[in-house]
Design an enzyme around this catalytic site. Sequence first.
Site, mmCIF file in Angstrom:
data_model
loop_
_atom_site.group_PDB
_atom_site.id
_atom_site.type_symbol
_atom_site.label_atom_id
_atom_site.label_comp_id
_atom_site.label_asym_id
_atom_site.label_seq_id
_atom_site.Cartn_x
_atom_site.Cartn_y
_atom_site.Cartn_z
ATOM 1 N N HIS A 87 35.771 53.991 38.019
ATOM 2 C CA HIS A 87 36.020 53.415 36.692
ATOM 3 C C HIS A 87 35.289 54.236 35.637
ATOM 4 O O HIS A 87 35.881 54.630 34.619
ATOM 5 C CB HIS A 87 35.552 51.952 36.651
ATOM 6 N N ASP A 116 49.876 75.988 14.277
ATOM 7 C CA ASP A 116 49.703 75.474 15.644
ATOM 8 C C ASP A 116 48.242 75.690 16.011
ATOM 9 O O ASP A 116 47.456 76.143 15.192
ATOM 10 C CB ASP A 116 50.616 76.239 16.632
ATOM 11 N N TRP A 152 28.919 56.930 38.394
ATOM 12 C CA TRP A 152 29.493 58.108 37.728
ATOM 13 C C TRP A 152 28.413 59.150 37.478
ATOM 14 O O TRP A 152 28.716 60.316 37.278
ATOM 15 C CB TRP A 152 30.197 57.724 36.428
ATOM 16 N N SER A 180 39.041 72.161 31.969
ATOM 17 C CA SER A 180 40.004 71.694 30.979
ATOM 18 C C SER A 180 39.328 71.429 29.645
ATOM 19 O O SER A 180 39.802 71.876 28.593
ATOM 20 C CB SER A 180 40.694 70.438 31.499
ATOM 21 N N SER A 181 38.188 70.711 29.667
ATOM 22 C CA SER A 181 37.597 70.409 28.356
ATOM 23 C C SER A 181 36.988 71.634 27.712
ATOM 24 O O SER A 181 36.982 71.724 26.482
ATOM 25 C CB SER A 181 36.560 69.288 28.382
ATOM 26 N N HIS A 264 23.450 63.399 27.977
ATOM 27 C CA HIS A 264 23.254 62.816 26.660
ATOM 28 C C HIS A 264 24.144 63.433 25.597
ATOM 29 O O HIS A 264 24.810 62.701 24.875
ATOM 30 C CB HIS A 264 21.797 62.697 26.234
ATOM 31 N N GLU A 266 26.914 64.569 26.161
ATOM 32 C CA GLU A 266 28.223 64.045 26.535
ATOM 33 C C GLU A 266 28.523 62.725 25.820
ATOM 34 O O GLU A 266 29.648 62.504 25.372
ATOM 35 C CB GLU A 266 28.288 63.859 28.054
ATOM 36 N N TYR A 268 27.571 61.827 22.968
ATOM 37 C CA TYR A 268 27.930 62.104 21.565
ATOM 38 C C TYR A 268 29.278 62.779 21.473
ATOM 39 O O TYR A 268 29.984 62.630 20.469
ATOM 40 C CB TYR A 268 26.827 62.901 20.875
ATOM 41 N N SER A 279 35.824 57.942 9.174
ATOM 42 C CA SER A 279 35.603 58.511 7.840
ATOM 43 C C SER A 279 36.914 58.896 7.161
ATOM 44 O O SER A 279 36.925 59.145 5.958
ATOM 45 C CB SER A 279 34.711 59.754 7.931
ATOM 46 N N HIS A 313 15.248 59.980 27.990
ATOM 47 C CA HIS A 313 15.168 58.533 27.746
ATOM 48 C C HIS A 313 16.011 57.757 28.763
ATOM 49 O O HIS A 313 15.923 56.541 28.818
ATOM 50 C CB HIS A 313 15.513 58.164 26.300
ATOM 51 N N HIS A 314 16.829 58.488 29.535
ATOM 52 C CA HIS A 314 17.530 57.822 30.639
ATOM 53 C C HIS A 314 16.637 57.700 31.857
ATOM 54 O O HIS A 314 17.045 57.158 32.873
ATOM 55 C CB HIS A 314 18.778 58.619 31.019
ATOM 56 N N THR A 339 22.466 58.453 12.074
ATOM 57 C CA THR A 339 23.509 57.467 12.356
ATOM 58 C C THR A 339 23.520 56.395 11.279
ATOM 59 O O THR A 339 24.577 55.957 10.828
ATOM 60 C CB THR A 339 23.286 56.842 13.741
ATOM 61 N N LYS A 342 25.321 57.495 8.253
ATOM 62 C CA LYS A 342 26.761 57.355 8.383
ATOM 63 C C LYS A 342 27.208 55.917 8.118
ATOM 64 O O LYS A 342 28.126 55.680 7.344
ATOM 65 C CB LYS A 342 27.201 57.755 9.789
ATOM 66 N N ARG A 461 22.668 46.144 37.414
ATOM 67 C CA ARG A 461 24.033 46.655 37.354
ATOM 68 C C ARG A 461 24.431 47.238 38.709
ATOM 69 O O ARG A 461 23.597 47.420 39.578
ATOM 70 C CB ARG A 461 24.160 47.712 36.255
#
Lengths: 536, 195
Positions: A87, A116, A152, A180-181, A264, A266, A268, A279, A313-314, A339, A342, A461
């Site tokens: 998931h 293009d 994951w 790909s990315s 991390h 990732e 963002y 925006s 921090h993880h 943040t 924003k 979890r």
Amino acid sequence: MTSMTEQNDIAAQQHDETNEHHHYAPKGIMRWLLTTNHKDIGTLYLIFAFTMFLVGGAMAMVIRAELFQPGLQLVDPNFFNQMTTVHGLIMVFGAVMPAFTGLANWMIPMMIGAPDMALPRMNNWSFWILPFAFAILLGSLFMEGGGPAFGWTFYAPLSTTYSSDSTALFVFSVHIMGISSIMGAINVIVTIVNLRAPDMSWMKLPLFVWTWLITAFLLIAVMPVLAGVVTMVLTDKYFGTSFFDAAGGGDPVMFQHIFWFFGHPEVYIMILPSFGIVSAIIPAFARKPLFGYASMVYATASIAGLSFIVWAHHMFTTGMPLFGELFFMYCTMLIAVPTGVKVFNWVATMWRGAMTFEVPMLFALAFVVLFTIGGFSGLMLAITPVDFQYHDTYFVVAHFHYVLVTGAIFSIYAAAYYWLPKWTGHMFNEFWAKMHFWCSLVSVNVLFFPMHFLGLAGMPRRIPDYALQFADVNQIVSIGGFAFGLSQLLFVVVVVKAARGGEKAAAKPWEGAEGLEWTVPSPAPYHTFETPPAVK
Amino acid sequence: MNTPTDRQTQHQQANKKLVGRLVLIVAAMFGFGFAMVPLYDVFCDITGLNGKTNSEAVSTVAVDADLSRQVRVQFVTHNAKGVAWPFQSSLPSIKVHPGVMTQVEFVVENPTNRPVIAQAIPSVSPGLGAQYLRKLECFCFNQQPLAPGERKVMPMQFYIAPDMPNDIGTLTLAYTLYDISNRGDQPANAQTAAP
């Protein structure tokens, strides 16, 4: 020097070539397999992302069904773990990221006045390897011993010593997703840097383009690190290396450092394009220019910069020394400043605006409120001493679902409704779209808000069973989950109806919308801006 | 004059150049992922952040004993998953003056009827204290081959560096014992196994 006639000849010749191209354009499935058109590829990405969203969502339904009651009733724990793992992988790499890439493909060339993407053939590749990546990942679920079941985040030694035999398939599918990315990101950067219309200066770029440019740099910086860490897992498991194996002189904690150095930035990658979407939408429906354009650009860049120095921090509970905990705590809290800039800019944009509440605006407003809730729980998690209580509980699950579902996914819905008239040429059915919004809004909060309390009360979890005192709240959460899952089917109804027909959309269906994409007719012709447009 | 074809080739050249640079970044970052492995080790060696102790014997240097204070050193032994060999230290803990050499014995037994190779991996808590626990001799520097039924007494010599901050009153030295009989590769610590 070329004479006028020669120029005309060349133009005529080119025109002929395009016409010829149209003549030989393959039909049916080959059109989609061979396409190098940014709009086609954007559509493919979006359809793929939504399909994966439904697949990953079905897995979430399995998880919530199992957690409806304490005890084990529907699936065995190993399968439950595979569901939570896949998931997560599907939603991150299969739904949110391809959806953003699809939006980038569709919109960035039209927003900057380019004909293009800069590298159309690579664009075709970067899409068409994705289905294979996910076929491999999903296929591994049917192997003996099951698919990936280590979360994951695939922490070593769960993914090395204790993982199932199909781990190699997981590793290769992540490699393909990464390639790909990276190709997608390179394409976006080259397009934005080289193909802007002559008058489109950097500080005139729409914010969606800016945020995507920064996201693309994050992608090429961290996706290779992910490729590296999965490769280390592969060699540790199959080729006897000891990157993460203490017995051979390695260190399992090092896995977490390398993973989160990718992980991390990732997260963002999955939210910066949302900032760009919101925006664009809020000024359109508040009928006021965006407040603090330049500060938005700088805030995005600073969030991206800070994302590289907060990864640990993880890992507060891994036994870091006090200095490390303080450093990562303060750096993490610092992210709240850009943040906050924003969020306040969006609010200031709405201030005294002539607001209307069409569906894109509803999703954008829900984004601002609910993403901010996710941001606040993130701040709570950043506080090291309390993180020891929150770590690995449902509080974390609530936090990242608020920023990813009501953040990233709501913004993708906002974008889809905002640009759907441009894509299909038809207005969508407002009633069903509003139904989709309100059902999603209510159910998503029933689904995720009580998880905060479960986490604070100590429910861990990634477990298929739980203590009895959590039973009532889990039932409410599961009901919210089923309702949210069903509500997403309404989106299929709205999009299919709009694609088939409906009220003709004007070139600019939203009164306050700004930008080059609204200067071309709806639906956008197959080729747009073959000559660069003039920019105000 | 800029004809459309000129513009196209210009674009293509600019694209190629930029793609080249971006691919370089990608390659560099892929390398950086792997470079993090030695960087991590060096960083942890210097700072002792992750509780790793010295993997080679320190050369004996005369240090002045600090008789004004005592530090408690606790010894903890674990077996890695799948290892069922009795493995213990002769003492649960000991109080030492910083700078004073101390020897502790650890005992391991191979109850099986096959020869095995054991490797102990040390870790010190709190992590910042690791660099002050200096070992002159440790069974963890070497792989330990054990004959069937063999009981082995393994010495470990250490001293606490006198410059250890006063706020560390207790150090916990934990050893995890791994069965590396079936590992094809050599553990990092084995390089120093020369007697």
